[in-house]
Design an enzyme around this catalytic site. Structure first.
Site, mmCIF file in Angstrom:
data_model
loop_
_atom_site.group_PDB
_atom_site.id
_atom_site.type_symbol
_atom_site.label_atom_id
_atom_site.label_comp_id
_atom_site.label_asym_id
_atom_site.label_seq_id
_atom_site.Cartn_x
_atom_site.Cartn_y
_atom_site.Cartn_z
ATOM 1 N N HIS A 1 -0.189 5.170 7.059
ATOM 2 C CA HIS A 1 0.106 5.554 5.676
ATOM 3 C C HIS A 1 0.386 7.053 5.561
ATOM 4 C CE1 HIS A 1 -2.204 1.772 5.266
ATOM 5 N NE2 HIS A 1 -1.333 1.552 4.290
ATOM 6 N N SER B 1 0.812 -1.222 0.000
ATOM 7 C CA SER B 1 0.000 0.000 0.000
ATOM 8 C C SER B 1 0.844 1.269 0.000
ATOM 9 C CB SER B 1 -0.937 0.007 1.213
ATOM 10 O OG SER B 1 -0.202 -0.132 2.416
ATOM 11 N N ASP C 1 -5.041 6.994 9.806
ATOM 12 C CA ASP C 1 -4.778 5.668 10.361
ATOM 13 C C ASP C 1 -3.438 5.590 11.083
ATOM 14 O OD1 ASP C 1 -2.940 5.649 8.284
ATOM 15 O OD2 ASP C 1 -3.941 4.084 7.125
#
Length: 222
Positions: A197, A41, A194
């Protein structure tokens, strides 16, 4: 001059011009370096607008330095090193000249055995070596959630593999963020909600720090 001769001459000149344009285009394509960024990601650009992701920002940074380069986004959110190993063969298409390997974060989050992660990364680098592409291995600095021995073995696998395959190592994907944050209270200003990231600004910081190393990779791949 007969009309037929004039027509032939015009066609001949057009053919030569077309051939020259084709040759110029072919040479331009040959000079461009294609870099595949194989990752998770962090590479894929999770939670960001497309233009704010790692790959688009990295390509823009490299091009701003004068590099004739195309960076291919081969990142899949949630991917582990095992997932990267399963995808590397079809990631390394004939037009790929170099590969950045940025994997391992999800292995750590799942507490996977570092020996397994190391074996998967070994397989990825072996595939890159067989394909004859230049490679850059990007490591990670992780927490001590699973103990210091785990942390040392996990972080150490990157240096071990870089030495085995004689490829450059960028030791920590987030080193730019850590440097920018300094001794402040964490890196929250550079992260999405979060806490994992990077946001668009965080990606820009990461790219600015890693960019020179990738630029060396591009130069080596020419």
């Amino acid at each position: 001059m007969p009309a037929s001769s004039f027509a032939y001459g015009a066609v001949s000149r057009a053919a030569k011009l077309g051939g020259a344009l084709l040759l110029t285009t072919t040479l331009a394509q040959a000079e461009m370096v294609t870099v595949a960024a194989l990752g998770d990601s962090l590479t894929a650009g999770y939670g960001l607008a497309q233009e704010d992701g790692f790959v688009p920002q990295l390509q823009a940074w490299l091009q701003d330095q004068g590099a004739d380069v195309a960076v291919v986004n081969a990142g899949v959110s949630g991917d582990t090193t095992a997932g990267g190993l399963s995808r590397v063969a079809w990631t390394l298409t004939p037009d790929v000249d170099a590969m950045i390997v940025t994997l391992g974060g999800n292995d750590f989050l799942r507490g996977l055995d570092p020996a397994v992660s190391r074996a998967n990364l070994d397989g990825i680098l072996s595939a890159g070596q067989d394909a004859g592409v230049e490679m850059l291995l990007v490591g990670l600095s992780v927490g001590s959630n699973y103990g210091l021995d785990y942390k040392q073995e996990f972080e150490g696998m990157y240096a071990t593999l870089a030495a085995k395959y004689d490829v450059p190592l960028y030791a920590d994907f987030a080193s730019g963020l850590r440097a920018a944050a300094g001794m402040q209270e964490g890196m929250s200003e550079f992260l999405q909600g979060d806490g994992i990231h990077p946001n668009a600004e965080g990606v820009a910081v990461i790219v600015a720090a890693m960019g020179p190393t990738v630029l060396d990779l591009v130069s080596s791949a020419k």
